[in-house]
Design a protein around this motif. Structure first.
Motif, PDB file in Angstrom:
ATOM      1  N   CYS A 122      -2.389   2.099  -4.769  1.00  0.00           N
ATOM      2  CA  CYS A 122      -1.848   3.463  -4.810  1.00  0.00           C
ATOM      3  C   CYS A 122      -2.827   4.356  -4.062  1.00  0.00           C
ATOM      4  O   CYS A 122      -3.930   4.606  -4.547  1.00  0.00           O
ATOM      5  N   CYS A 123      -2.428   4.831  -2.902  1.00  0.00           N
ATOM      6  CA  CYS A 123      -3.334   5.586  -2.034  1.00  0.00           C
ATOM      7  C   CYS A 123      -2.755   6.943  -1.655  1.00  0.00           C
ATOM      8  O   CYS A 123      -3.002   7.431  -0.554  1.00  0.00           O
ATOM      9  N   ILE A 145       0.875  -1.171   0.000  1.00  0.00           N
ATOM     10  CA  ILE A 145       0.000   0.000   0.000  1.00  0.00           C
ATOM     11  C   ILE A 145       0.911   1.220   0.000  1.00  0.00           C
ATOM     12  O   ILE A 145       1.714   1.401   0.923  1.00  0.00           O
ATOM     13  N   ILE A 146       0.787   2.028  -1.039  1.00  0.00           N
ATOM     14  CA  ILE A 146       1.596   3.229  -1.140  1.00  0.00           C
ATOM     15  C   ILE A 146       0.758   4.393  -0.638  1.00  0.00           C
ATOM     16  O   ILE A 146      -0.284   4.708  -1.213  1.00  0.00           O
ATOM     17  N   GLY A 147       1.200   5.014   0.440  1.00  0.00           N
ATOM     18  CA  GLY A 147       0.469   6.106   1.068  1.00  0.00           C
ATOM     19  C   GLY A 147       0.197   5.763   2.515  1.00  0.00           C
ATOM     20  O   GLY A 147       0.063   4.585   2.863  1.00  0.00           O
ATOM     21  N   GLY A 148       0.126   6.778   3.351  1.00  0.00           N
ATOM     22  CA  GLY A 148      -0.054   6.538   4.770  1.00  0.00           C
ATOM     23  C   GLY A 148      -1.226   7.263   5.389  1.00  0.00           C
ATOM     24  O   GLY A 148      -1.301   7.404   6.597  1.00  0.00           O
ATOM     25  N   ALA A 159      -5.311   4.745   2.717  1.00  0.00           N
ATOM     26  CA  ALA A 159      -4.395   3.632   2.975  1.00  0.00           C
ATOM     27  C   ALA A 159      -4.797   2.894   4.252  1.00  0.00           C
ATOM     28  O   ALA A 159      -4.750   1.660   4.305  1.00  0.00           O
ATOM     29  N   THR A 160      -5.219   3.635   5.252  1.00  0.00           N
ATOM     30  CA  THR A 160      -5.646   3.031   6.510  1.00  0.00           C
ATOM     31  C   THR A 160      -6.852   2.135   6.293  1.00  0.00           C
ATOM     32  O   THR A 160      -6.899   0.992   6.776  1.00  0.00           O
ATOM     33  N   ARG A 161      -7.849   2.622   5.535  1.00  0.00           N
ATOM     34  CA  ARG A 161      -9.043   1.796   5.253  1.00  0.00           C
ATOM     35  C   ARG A 161      -8.674   0.533   4.488  1.00  0.00           C
ATOM     36  O   ARG A 161      -9.188  -0.557   4.758  1.00  0.00           O
ATOM     37  N   LYS A 162      -7.772   0.661   3.513  1.00  0.00           N
ATOM     38  CA  LYS A 162      -7.356  -0.521   2.738  1.00  0.00           C
ATOM     39  C   LYS A 162      -6.674  -1.535   3.661  1.00  0.00           C
ATOM     40  O   LYS A 162      -6.975  -2.733   3.611  1.00  0.00           O
ATOM     41  N   ALA A 163      -5.765  -1.069   4.496  1.00  0.00           N
ATOM     42  CA  ALA A 163      -5.054  -1.970   5.398  1.00  0.00           C
ATOM     43  C   ALA A 163      -6.018  -2.642   6.373  1.00  0.00           C
ATOM     44  O   ALA A 163      -5.921  -3.848   6.615  1.00  0.00           O
ATOM     45  N   GLN A 164      -6.959  -1.880   6.918  1.00  0.00           N
ATOM     46  CA  GLN A 164      -7.943  -2.461   7.839  1.00  0.00           C
ATOM     47  C   GLN A 164      -8.751  -3.553   7.158  1.00  0.00           C
ATOM     48  O   GLN A 164      -9.026  -4.597   7.751  1.00  0.00           O
ATOM     49  N   THR A 187       4.929   9.306   6.214  1.00  0.00           N
ATOM     50  CA  THR A 187       4.229   9.412   7.496  1.00  0.00           C
ATOM     51  C   THR A 187       3.018   8.487   7.471  1.00  0.00           C
ATOM     52  O   THR A 187       2.523   8.118   6.401  1.00  0.00           O
ATOM     53  N   PHE A 188       2.533   8.117   8.676  1.00  0.00           N
ATOM     54  CA  PHE A 188       1.418   7.190   8.800  1.00  0.00           C
ATOM     55  C   PHE A 188       0.376   7.740   9.761  1.00  0.00           C
ATOM     56  O   PHE A 188       0.720   8.419  10.721  1.00  0.00           O
ATOM     57  N   THR A 189      -0.881   7.375   9.519  1.00  0.00           N
ATOM     58  CA  THR A 189      -1.917   7.712  10.492  1.00  0.00           C
ATOM     59  C   THR A 189      -1.618   6.963  11.791  1.00  0.00           C
ATOM     60  O   THR A 189      -0.887   5.958  11.787  1.00  0.00           O
ATOM     61  N   LYS A 190      -2.212   7.427  12.857  1.00  0.00           N
ATOM     62  CA  LYS A 190      -2.029   6.759  14.155  1.00  0.00           C
ATOM     63  C   LYS A 190      -2.510   5.309  14.076  1.00  0.00           C
ATOM     64  O   LYS A 190      -1.872   4.396  14.619  1.00  0.00           O
ATOM     65  N   THR A 191      -3.614   5.095  13.388  1.00  0.00           N
ATOM     66  CA  THR A 191      -4.158   3.733  13.253  1.00  0.00           C
ATOM     67  C   THR A 191      -3.166   2.824  12.536  1.00  0.00           C
ATOM     68  O   THR A 191      -2.940   1.689  12.965  1.00  0.00           O
ATOM     69  N   LEU A 192      -2.556   3.302  11.444  1.00  0.00           N
ATOM     70  CA  LEU A 192      -1.560   2.495  10.733  1.00  0.00           C
ATOM     71  C   LEU A 192      -0.362   2.199  11.632  1.00  0.00           C
ATOM     72  O   LEU A 192       0.203   1.101  11.589  1.00  0.00           O
ATOM     73  N   GLN A 193       0.025   3.159  12.449  1.00  0.00           N
ATOM     74  CA  GLN A 193       1.161   2.968  13.347  1.00  0.00           C
ATOM     75  C   GLN A 193       0.887   1.854  14.361  1.00  0.00           C
ATOM     76  O   GLN A 193       1.807   1.198  14.829  1.00  0.00           O
ATOM     77  N   GLU A 194      -0.373   1.627  14.665  1.00  0.00           N
ATOM     78  CA  GLU A 194      -0.739   0.625  15.672  1.00  0.00           C
ATOM     79  C   GLU A 194      -1.087  -0.737  15.080  1.00  0.00           C
ATOM     80  O   GLU A 194      -1.265  -1.707  15.821  1.00  0.00           O
TER      81      GLU A 194
END
Length: 146
Positions: free
Chosen positions: A76-77, A19-22, A26-31, A46-53
């Motif tokens: 591509c996000c 996933i390119i983008g933070g 990108a967070t929704r895709k990862a979830q 950089t990453f959202t707090k949710t991605l960091q966790e």
């Protein structure tokens, strides 16, 4: 460009997903990918707090072509059209790419889903209006017992 869509579900367990983008997308895709068992790597400065966790691999860098060389699925996000274009150009023939900013550069589209213990309902607008897919999903969930 005319495409013929065929709805499929991919087995992503142990497959490499980049996933390119933070940010939020990108967070929704990862979830959404977490329950699949995919090996998820997010590349961004950089990453959202949710991605960091999340229990994923994070590469805190600007995108480089080497980041996707082992990926089966690529999202591509970013909010940078040049980077998204570069990712789609860098991808090789067996890799599947979803450019969240440009439907015409995508090999696949995400679907809004309703998952129950014994079935899955998927809703798609063929990538033309993801918000509408989510709205339809909400209406079905509110008006139907499964």
């Amino acid at each position: 460009m005319t495409t013929i869509g065929y709805p499929i579900l991919l087995q992503l367990a142990d497959k490499n997903v980049a996933i390119i983008g933070g940010g939020k997308i990108a967070t929704r895709k990862a979830q959404g990918l977490l329950p699949t068992g995919a090996n998820i790597t997010v590349i961004a400065p950089t990453f959202t707090k949710t991605l960091q966790e999340m229990p994923i691999t994070r590469i805190e860098e600007n995108y480089h072509a080497a980041h996707i060389k082992d990926a089966f699925l690529i999202f591509c996000c970013t909010n940078d059209p040049e980077i998204n274009t570069r990712v789609t150009t860098d991808a090789t023939a067996p890799q599947l790419v979803n450019d969240c900013s440009n439907r015409t550069r995508s090999d696949f589209f995400n679907m809004a889903t309703i998952r129950k213990a014994d079935h899955l309902i998927a809703i798609s607008t063929d990538g033309t209006d993801p918000a509408r897919s989510k709205n339809i999903r909400t209406k079905i969930e509110q008006n139907t017992e499964f």
